[in-house]
Design a protein around this motif. Structure first.
Motif, mmCIF file in Angstrom:
data_model
loop_
_atom_site.group_PDB
_atom_site.id
_atom_site.type_symbol
_atom_site.label_atom_id
_atom_site.label_comp_id
_atom_site.label_asym_id
_atom_site.label_seq_id
_atom_site.Cartn_x
_atom_site.Cartn_y
_atom_site.Cartn_z
ATOM 1 N N ALA A 176 0.825 -1.204 0.000
ATOM 2 C CA ALA A 176 0.000 0.000 0.000
ATOM 3 C C ALA A 176 0.862 1.259 0.000
ATOM 4 C CB ALA A 176 -0.917 -0.017 1.225
ATOM 5 N N ARG A 177 0.513 2.157 -0.886
ATOM 6 C CA ARG A 177 1.192 3.447 -0.950
ATOM 7 C C ARG A 177 0.149 4.538 -1.085
ATOM 8 N NH1 ARG A 177 1.556 4.998 -6.494
ATOM 9 N NH2 ARG A 177 1.170 3.261 -7.926
ATOM 10 N N LEU A 178 0.455 5.698 -0.538
ATOM 11 C CA LEU A 178 -0.477 6.818 -0.593
ATOM 12 C C LEU A 178 0.330 8.108 -0.616
ATOM 13 C CD1 LEU A 178 -3.536 7.473 -0.522
ATOM 14 C CD2 LEU A 178 -3.316 7.737 1.959
ATOM 15 N N SER A 179 0.302 8.777 -1.758
ATOM 16 C CA SER A 179 1.023 10.037 -1.884
ATOM 17 C C SER A 179 0.294 11.134 -1.129
ATOM 18 C CB SER A 179 1.163 10.429 -3.360
ATOM 19 O OG SER A 179 -0.109 10.772 -3.902
ATOM 20 N N GLU A 180 0.994 12.195 -0.840
ATOM 21 C CA GLU A 180 0.371 13.332 -0.153
ATOM 22 C C GLU A 180 -0.763 13.905 -0.997
ATOM 23 O OE1 GLU A 180 -0.534 15.924 2.799
ATOM 24 O OE2 GLU A 180 0.843 14.214 2.882
ATOM 25 N N ARG A 181 -0.574 13.952 -2.307
ATOM 26 C CA ARG A 181 -1.615 14.454 -3.200
ATOM 27 C C ARG A 181 -2.880 13.598 -3.083
ATOM 28 N NH1 ARG A 181 -0.770 14.961 -9.690
ATOM 29 N NH2 ARG A 181 0.705 16.556 -9.006
ATOM 30 N N SER A 182 -2.707 12.263 -3.110
ATOM 31 C CA SER A 182 -3.867 11.380 -3.012
ATOM 32 C C SER A 182 -4.526 11.484 -1.643
ATOM 33 C CB SER A 182 -3.458 9.931 -3.285
ATOM 34 O OG SER A 182 -2.996 9.782 -4.609
ATOM 35 N N ALA A 183 -3.719 11.592 -0.597
ATOM 36 C CA ALA A 183 -4.273 11.701 0.749
ATOM 37 C C ALA A 183 -5.161 12.929 0.880
ATOM 38 C CB ALA A 183 -3.148 11.743 1.782
ATOM 39 N N ASP B 210 3.614 6.351 4.185
ATOM 40 C CA ASP B 210 2.354 5.813 3.659
ATOM 41 C C ASP B 210 1.424 5.419 4.804
ATOM 42 O OD1 ASP B 210 3.098 5.774 0.763
ATOM 43 O OD2 ASP B 210 4.593 4.346 1.474
ATOM 44 N N ALA B 211 1.971 4.716 5.790
ATOM 45 C CA ALA B 211 1.155 4.293 6.932
ATOM 46 C C ALA B 211 0.545 5.503 7.637
ATOM 47 C CB ALA B 211 2.004 3.478 7.909
ATOM 48 N N GLY B 212 1.336 6.548 7.831
ATOM 49 C CA GLY B 212 0.840 7.745 8.491
ATOM 50 C C GLY B 212 -0.308 8.393 7.736
ATOM 51 N N ARG B 213 -0.213 8.403 6.419
ATOM 52 C CA ARG B 213 -1.290 9.008 5.617
ATOM 53 C C ARG B 213 -2.558 8.164 5.672
ATOM 54 N NH1 ARG B 213 3.203 9.787 1.352
ATOM 55 N NH2 ARG B 213 4.116 11.770 2.030
ATOM 56 N N PHE B 214 -2.411 6.833 5.659
ATOM 57 C CA PHE B 214 -3.600 5.976 5.790
ATOM 58 C C PHE B 214 -4.284 6.204 7.136
ATOM 59 C CE2 PHE B 214 -1.766 3.355 2.314
ATOM 60 C CZ PHE B 214 -2.898 3.264 1.520
#
Length: 420
Positions: free
Chosen positions: A152-159, A186-190
């Motif tokens: 799992a990955r989550l960019s700042e833009r997506s977050a 990534d974990a922090g953004r999720f």
């Protein structure tokens, strides 16, 4: 309410989505074939399956080591691989043959997802990277099927985008059994957008576990001999519309310093192969195509078009320097770990938000060159071709980063099998 509006919008849009699919299928028949599967009309499974969903070819390739490990450790559980794109589906079949089952993923309407799930009987759903489809997740969770978001990955833009629809996203995240994040960021953004802390772990990226077999090394060596062992070869991989011309014009500049240099260019999408071939010839560069399978390449050929599917990793191995596309334009870049695993110096444009953690690790390990413009790309390629020792050191650094971060695959497989 947002979930209801989302489903309503998708239902209204569905005829237009199918019309667009038919239109694309005129040039790429694989996109239209088996269109019924996209509405959930798939062949029924005789027993519950582990459903592995990867949206496109990049995620499908990333899922391959995971699927291989699941087949090895639990051969008694059938695996169904789904993708949204024809290239992703074709790549899965090329990799696994009859070892697994295949289907297109259903469009995310309640009816299509319901039909699909009732036919395939998922025992678990494994989603690659960041494919949060509301109806897919809600329907599967409703039947007490464990759902895993892997790599799992989550960019700042997506977050930030997800935060704007928090009331839709939060219930989806809380339906996930496990989120195996690539990095702390990534974990922090999720967690920030609503995931439950007990469901989030940092496992690293399974893309670091890329496997370059002896058979693949042999195939690459054979191709390199056909291209010419004595000439400099650089590759521009996974290129998109808007950057092909920049790269081809950069190669013309490289040719002024290295008249025998060869560019291997590999467009991201197969429907663009002919367009890139036409552009190459329009710019006055002499072209050969991989699909024609010449056993030797004329010495006056300046561009080699990788217009086949599933051979990118092998093409990297026949090159001296690698540029990873989708990065000179705002597409967010593509996976740089495949050239790094070959020990190649890795070049990229400035737009790398899709793989920011991986790129930052390569940069910190001195295995990456960021080239903000096509002029900078020319300078960097020329410098590396002029000084093989510098290129070799950069490639060694990139490989060291890959080796230092291996091991995520076993953590992920262990985590899934504990919960299935």
């Amino acid at each position: 309410m947002l979930h209801f509006l989302y489903s309503l919008f998708f239902r209204v849009a569905l005829p237009f989505v199918l019309l667009r699919l038919w239109w694309i299928g005129r040039r790429n028949p694989g996109a239209w074939n088996r269109w019924q599967e996209r509405l959930g009309f798939v062949e029924p499974s005789t027993e519950p399956v582990i459903w592995v969903h990867a949206v496109s070819v990049g995620e499908t390739i990333a899922a391959a080591p995971l699927v291989k490990a699941l087949l090895r450790r639990r051969p008694d559980i059938p695996i169904l691989m789904t993708a949204m794109t024809a290239t992703g589906s074709a790549r899965a079949r090329a990799m696994f043959g009859d070892q697994v089952h295949y289907a297109y993923s259903p469009y995310d309407t309640p009816g299509a997802v319901r039909r699909f799930a009732s036919r395939v009987q998922p025992r678990a759903l494994v989603i690659m990277e960041t494919e949060l489809w509301p109806n897919m997740i809600a329907n599967t969770s409703r039947h007490d099927v464990p759902i895993f978001l892997i790599n799992a990955r989550l960019s700042e833009r997506s977050a930030k985008g997800y935060e704007r629809v928090a009331s839709l996203v939060r219930p989806l995240l809380r339906s996930l059994c496990w989120i195996a994040a690539q990095a702390d960021e990534d974990a922090g953004r999720f967690l920030r957008i609503g995931a439950q802390p007990e469901s989030v772990s940092v496992t690293g990226s399974i893309k670091f576990d890329v496997d370059i077999t002896e058979a693949l090394r042999s195939e690459s060596a054979t191709l390199r001999a056909q291209l010419g062992n004595g000439r400099p070869v650089w590759i521009a991989a996974s290129t998109h519309e808007g950057e092909d011309k920049q790269i081809l014009e950069a190669h013309r500049c490289v040719l002024s310093d290295f008249p025998d240099a060869l560019l291997v260019i590999v467009p991201r999408h197969p429907e663009r192969f002919d367009d890139v071939a036409a552009l190459t010839e329009k710019l006055g560069l002499r072209l050969a195509r991989r699909s024609l399978a010449e056993t030797t390449l004329a010495t006056d050929i300046q561009v080699y078009l990788g217009d086949t599917m599933g051979e990118l990793l092998m093409l990297y191995g026949a090159s001296d320097v690698a540029f990873v596309g989708g990065s000179l334009i705002e597409r967010g870049g593509h996976n740089p770990l495949e050239p790094a695993a070959w020990g190649l110096p890795v070049l990229s444009g400035p737009h790398i938000f899709n793989f920011e953690t991986i790129y930052h690790r390569l940069d910190a390990g001195h295995g990456l060159y960021l080239t903000p413009t096509s002029d900078a790309l020319v300078g960097c390629v020329s410098e590396l071709l002029k000084d093989p020792a510098v290129a070799r050191q950069s490639g060694d650094n990139a490989l060291a980063v890959v080796d230092a971060n291996r091991g995520a695959l076993e953590k992920v497989v262990d985590g899934i099998l504990r919960r299935v």
